[in-house]
Design an enzyme around this catalytic site. Structure first.
Site, PDB file in Angstrom:
ATOM      1  N   ARG A  84      -3.840  -5.442 -48.214  1.00  0.00           N
ATOM      2  CA  ARG A  84      -2.996  -6.091 -49.215  1.00  0.00           C
ATOM      3  C   ARG A  84      -2.261  -4.985 -49.945  1.00  0.00           C
ATOM      4  NH1 ARG A  84      -5.475  -9.894 -53.976  1.00  0.00           N
ATOM      5  NH2 ARG A  84      -6.064  -7.810 -54.670  1.00  0.00           N
ATOM      6  N   MET A  99       3.777 -37.221 -60.929  1.00  0.00           N
ATOM      7  CA  MET A  99       4.334 -36.019 -61.536  1.00  0.00           C
ATOM      8  C   MET A  99       4.033 -35.939 -63.033  1.00  0.00           C
ATOM      9  SD  MET A  99       8.249 -34.591 -61.680  1.00  0.00           S
ATOM     10  CE  MET A  99       8.266 -34.054 -59.969  1.00  0.00           C
ATOM     11  N   TYR A 139       0.775 -44.692 -56.545  1.00  0.00           N
ATOM     12  CA  TYR A 139       1.457 -44.484 -55.277  1.00  0.00           C
ATOM     13  C   TYR A 139       0.470 -44.565 -54.113  1.00  0.00           C
ATOM     14  CZ  TYR A 139       5.664 -42.797 -57.689  1.00  0.00           C
ATOM     15  OH  TYR A 139       6.784 -42.696 -58.465  1.00  0.00           O
ATOM     16  N   LYS A 179      -3.681 -10.676 -67.271  1.00  0.00           N
ATOM     17  CA  LYS A 179      -2.489 -11.067 -66.514  1.00  0.00           C
ATOM     18  C   LYS A 179      -2.334 -12.585 -66.527  1.00  0.00           C
ATOM     19  CE  LYS A 179      -5.005 -11.143 -62.101  1.00  0.00           C
ATOM     20  NZ  LYS A 179      -5.060 -10.622 -60.720  1.00  0.00           N
TER      21      LYS A 179
END
Length: 365
Positions: free
Chosen positions: A130, A306, A258, A34
């Site tokens: 779940r 980013m 940053y 998956k």
């Protein structure tokens, strides 16, 4: 033109891990592929040549492309909404997990429309709250499944559940879940069902608890070098590298990135890499995080942006165009996915499945 960042997938490591996991059990081995093979793409199918005989995915939309590209092995899809495209799954011999009476009815209706039996695995919740049928629904689900079998609409291939704490070997909850699962299988058999497979264990339980193996084990993370129980050393199957786009020599007390959270403590060289959180690099990395260049680990400098991050290469003399290893197999001392998961406060699965589409992917073997 060389790519700025490359993800190398080591198919030989996947094959080696598969053989090791197959040797740890007498049960049938299902390779869980998956999420694009946990981010490893079609290389995950190397498991079929190394001991796995079945495949597992989450949704039908993951199963169908495998069948369309020629994969003939049995494929189980275990996470679908009631209104999923069960008809396409049935036409392509995709086995479907059934976590509720509503799902069973929908899949039987699709089978009647297609004119073929649906191959199903009844999914029981044994203690995770779940997916899977609740205790009160299990007996009627089994009874209805048998009724649909007699009508030629479905065939129950398996019964399945998931363990909550298999990554903590010896935890009492695993014993309790195994007993609940045993009882659920007995209930199904008393209702006339004869599933070929009962399956409960994933990677951690496959490596640590033979009592949970039953007829089949579902191994995902272990194929790719991840042992959630941290009891077995497997080979990581992924190496992430990036090429330096720019360097600069800076004095001590230079603020980087940053928030100015990294301040150089000496005159040093900074190297810029064209990778960031948009590419799957965790922004939450601890100050201990490092990369690997010219045979040594060097610290990441400042907050991950980013699209870019900075490393402090000291006096290593790194130049633009050089390739830096973010994580790899660890053979040369480079960081591994285990290191990165620790630095990000997460699990290895999160690291390998988050690499973004801007990163070039290539098969190493």
């Amino acid at each position: 033109m060389q790519p700025h960042a490359t993800l190398r997938i080591h198919g030989d490591a996947i094959a080696e891990n598969t053989r090791r996991l197959a040797a740890a059990t007498d049960a049938t081995l299902m390779a869980v592929v998956k999420a694009d093979g946990f981010g490893h793409g079609h290389a995950a199918l190397r498991a079929l040549d190394a001991g796995a005989t079945r495949l597992g995915v989450a949704g039908i939309e993951e199963a169908l492309p495998l069948r369309w590209t020629g994969v003939s092995a049995p494929i189980l899809s275990w996470l679908n909404p009631v209104d999923a495209d069960a008809a396409s799954a049935i036409r392509n011999d995709i086995e479907l997990a059934v976590p509720s009476i509503a799902h069973l009815g929908a899949f039987a209706t699709a089978a009647a429309r297609v004119g073929r039996r649906a191959l199903v695995h009844l999914h029981v919740d044994t203690g995770m709250a779940r997916d899977g049928a609740e205790a009160a629904e299990w007996r009627p689900l089994c009874e209805l499944a048998r009724a649909y079998e007699l009508r030629g609409l479905i065939r129950v291939v398996g019964i399945m559940s998931h363990l909550a704490r298999a990554d903590e070997p010896g935890d009492p909850l695993t014993v309790r879940q195994r007993l609940v699962f045993d009882a659920a299988v007995r209930t199904a058999r008393r209702r006339g069902l004869a599933p070929r497979f009962s399956h409960l264990a994933a990677t951690a339980a496959t490596l640590t608890d033979p009592s949970t193996h039953f007829d089949l084990v579902r191994v995902g993370a272990g194929l790719y070098g991840i042992d959630p129980s941290h009891t077995t050393e497997l080979r990581p199957a992924m190496t992430l590298t990036a090429r330096v786009t720019k360097v600069r020599d800076v004095p001590a007390a230079t603020a980087v990135g940053y928030g100015s959270r990294y301040i150089t403590d000496r005159a040093t060289r900074l190297a810029l890499l064209p990778l960031g959180y948009a590419d799957g690099i965790p922004r939450s990395l601890s100050p201990d995080a490092s990369a690997f260049v010219r045979g040594r680990r060097v610290p990441l400098a400042g907050t991950v942006s980013m699209d870019q991050l900075v490393i402090d290469v000291g006096d290593a003399g790194v130049e633009p165009g050089e390739r830096v290893v973010l994580f790899g197999q660890g053979d040369a001392g480079e960081p591994t996915i285990h290191d990165w998961a620790r630095w990000a406060g997460t699990i290895e699965h999160d690291i390998v499945t988050r690499i973004g589409p801007r990163v070039h992917v290539e098969d190493a073997a």
